[in-house]
Design a protein around this motif. Sequence first.
Motif, PDB file in Angstrom:
ATOM      1  N   GLU A 313       0.708  -1.241   0.039  1.00 57.03           N
ATOM      2  CA  GLU A 313      -0.253  -0.053   0.157  1.00 57.03           C
ATOM      3  C   GLU A 313       0.745   1.286   0.022  1.00 57.03           C
ATOM      4  O   GLU A 313       0.573   2.233  -0.775  1.00 57.03           O
ATOM      5  CB  GLU A 313      -0.999   0.064   1.312  1.00 57.03           C
ATOM      6  CG  GLU A 313      -2.052  -1.198   1.168  1.00 57.03           C
ATOM      7  CD  GLU A 313      -2.845  -0.868   2.462  1.00 57.03           C
ATOM      8  OE1 GLU A 313      -2.620  -0.303   3.312  1.00 57.03           O
ATOM      9  OE2 GLU A 313      -3.817  -1.669   2.492  1.00 57.03           O
ATOM     10  N   ARG A 316       2.785   1.812  -3.299  1.00 64.91           N
ATOM     11  CA  ARG A 316       1.835   2.255  -4.489  1.00 64.91           C
ATOM     12  C   ARG A 316       1.475   3.897  -4.437  1.00 64.91           C
ATOM     13  O   ARG A 316       1.358   4.681  -5.041  1.00 64.91           O
ATOM     14  CB  ARG A 316       0.264   1.473  -4.423  1.00 64.91           C
ATOM     15  CG  ARG A 316       0.449  -0.183  -4.816  1.00 64.91           C
ATOM     16  CD  ARG A 316      -0.810  -0.616  -5.109  1.00 64.91           C
ATOM     17  NE  ARG A 316      -0.947  -1.950  -5.379  1.00 64.91           N
ATOM     18  CZ  ARG A 316      -1.273  -2.954  -4.344  1.00 64.91           C
ATOM     19  NH1 ARG A 316      -1.633  -2.423  -3.361  1.00 64.91           N
ATOM     20  NH2 ARG A 316      -1.053  -4.349  -4.555  1.00 64.91           N
ATOM     21  N   LYS A 317       0.820   4.188  -3.073  1.00 63.58           N
ATOM     22  CA  LYS A 317       1.037   5.490  -2.598  1.00 63.58           C
ATOM     23  C   LYS A 317       1.983   6.419  -2.978  1.00 63.58           C
ATOM     24  O   LYS A 317       1.702   7.609  -3.443  1.00 63.58           O
ATOM     25  CB  LYS A 317       0.592   5.573  -1.174  1.00 63.58           C
ATOM     26  CG  LYS A 317       0.147   7.054  -0.897  1.00 63.58           C
ATOM     27  CD  LYS A 317      -0.006   7.010   0.735  1.00 63.58           C
ATOM     28  CE  LYS A 317       0.981   6.951   1.760  1.00 63.58           C
ATOM     29  NZ  LYS A 317       0.762   7.092   3.117  1.00 63.58           N
ATOM     30  N   GLY A 319       4.449   5.509  -5.121  1.00 61.68           N
ATOM     31  CA  GLY A 319       5.044   5.466  -6.575  1.00 61.68           C
ATOM     32  C   GLY A 319       6.315   4.978  -6.475  1.00 61.68           C
ATOM     33  O   GLY A 319       7.303   4.887  -7.482  1.00 61.68           O
ATOM     34  N   THR A 337       5.078  -8.525  -9.275  1.00 61.79           N
ATOM     35  CA  THR A 337       4.128  -7.768  -8.542  1.00 61.79           C
ATOM     36  C   THR A 337       3.914  -8.061  -7.049  1.00 61.79           C
ATOM     37  O   THR A 337       2.976  -7.572  -6.305  1.00 61.79           O
ATOM     38  CB  THR A 337       2.611  -8.129  -9.135  1.00 61.79           C
ATOM     39  OG1 THR A 337       2.327  -9.422  -9.186  1.00 61.79           O
ATOM     40  CG2 THR A 337       2.664  -7.434 -10.541  1.00 61.79           C
TER      41      THR A 337
END
Length: 445
Positions: A313, A316-317, A319, A337
């Motif tokens: 998380e 992703r937040k 980058g 991934t």
Amino acid sequence: MRRKYFGTDGIRGEVGKGAITPEFMLRLGWAAGRVFRKEGKRNRVLIGKDTRISGYMFESALEAGFAAAGMEVALLGPMPTPAVAYLTRTFRASAGVVISASHNPYHDNGIKFFSPEGVKLPDSVEMEIESLLDHDIEVVGGDQLGRATRIDDAKGRYIEFCKSTVPFQMSFANFHIVVDCAQGAAYQVAPKVFRELGAKVDAIGVDPDGLNINRESGATSPERLAAKVLELGADLGIALDGDGDRVIMVDHKGEVVDGDEILFMIARSRQTQCRLRGGVVGTLMTNFGAELAFKEHDIPFVRAKVGDRYVMEELRKRGWLLGGEGSGHIVCLENTTTGDGIISGLQVLAAMFEADQSLHELKQHMTKVPQILINVRISEQRDPMQIPAVEKAFSEAEAKLGGEGRVLLRASGTEPLIRVMVEGSDEALVRSQAEMLADVVRTSM
């Protein structure tokens, strides 16, 4: 809506109890199939598993449930968790399923799902599946029932993918490696990956019998690997866990190299090659020495809550592309991934090749500080920092460390425990403060 079955890493428990039964897995396959199935599209789900004996039973139950919902099923057999994530993407499947309890012993098992993008399902999808689990199974029409097939070349596809994560011109012919597969899901693929890249490989933990997964071997018990490295005079050892998403390493002196050190080595190598985008995500438990090393090399570093879900998380937040935990669950989003023990190990070998240094030399660039962790069992789960005596003791411990360490109190997410962690440069001080704080928690809660 409160979760009833799904935890932070799928559904897991002891075989034959709670949700870990054939009856539940049949309903789970059907409910998930109902959610994943899209009208007018080819609806296929991939199922992989580790080497637990109960995996055969749950594979059949899930297969029947998916078929009843009208989903085609492709069976992968024993495959690492990250391999299922990768193959789900490459086959453009509706979802991927892993039957595994990761680093737990054989009497546990569980289920993890992957989305078509090869990442864990969003909370909303898990909740949608949960909403159907208490419904009666409604079988689709006879002409819509799903079929099951087996993907015979799955292992070869994944092996080639792993190899592609290091430069083509890079050969590991000068490395003698011991690979410990923990009698788990990677026992067929991991040794081949390293051998096909040129390394001399001795493999242990590659004789699963359904009951010995993770038993005194693999990433959770690297002592056997360390002894083998010393016995054979190997350059290093690589230990995976039962489902292949974690890696712990051993240098030629038999010294264990944990996930914090592995994370730093990969980050530093990528920084040197101008391939580190942004910074690195660790967790609340990442050793303070790693934080200091990142700061020394101007590598941005942040902490997430414990658990690969939270690391993902945060990545992703922001980058960013690199994160992980001391347990050896390393996420290299530049390559894949999800956490992948084989791929993470390959990135360390690549760093050794590029720097022309041994694993022992490479790890000297980061110095771990002493870290003491004490688990205190409590009668009921409460926030310890809401108790004045605990809050006072916490502040006193922080003051005594004088900014040269950290204090952490964390409630376990799975057991009635408070985890007391203290770390700093002075081991005697760290131990005394950890024991003091644990005593206060014990008497106050």
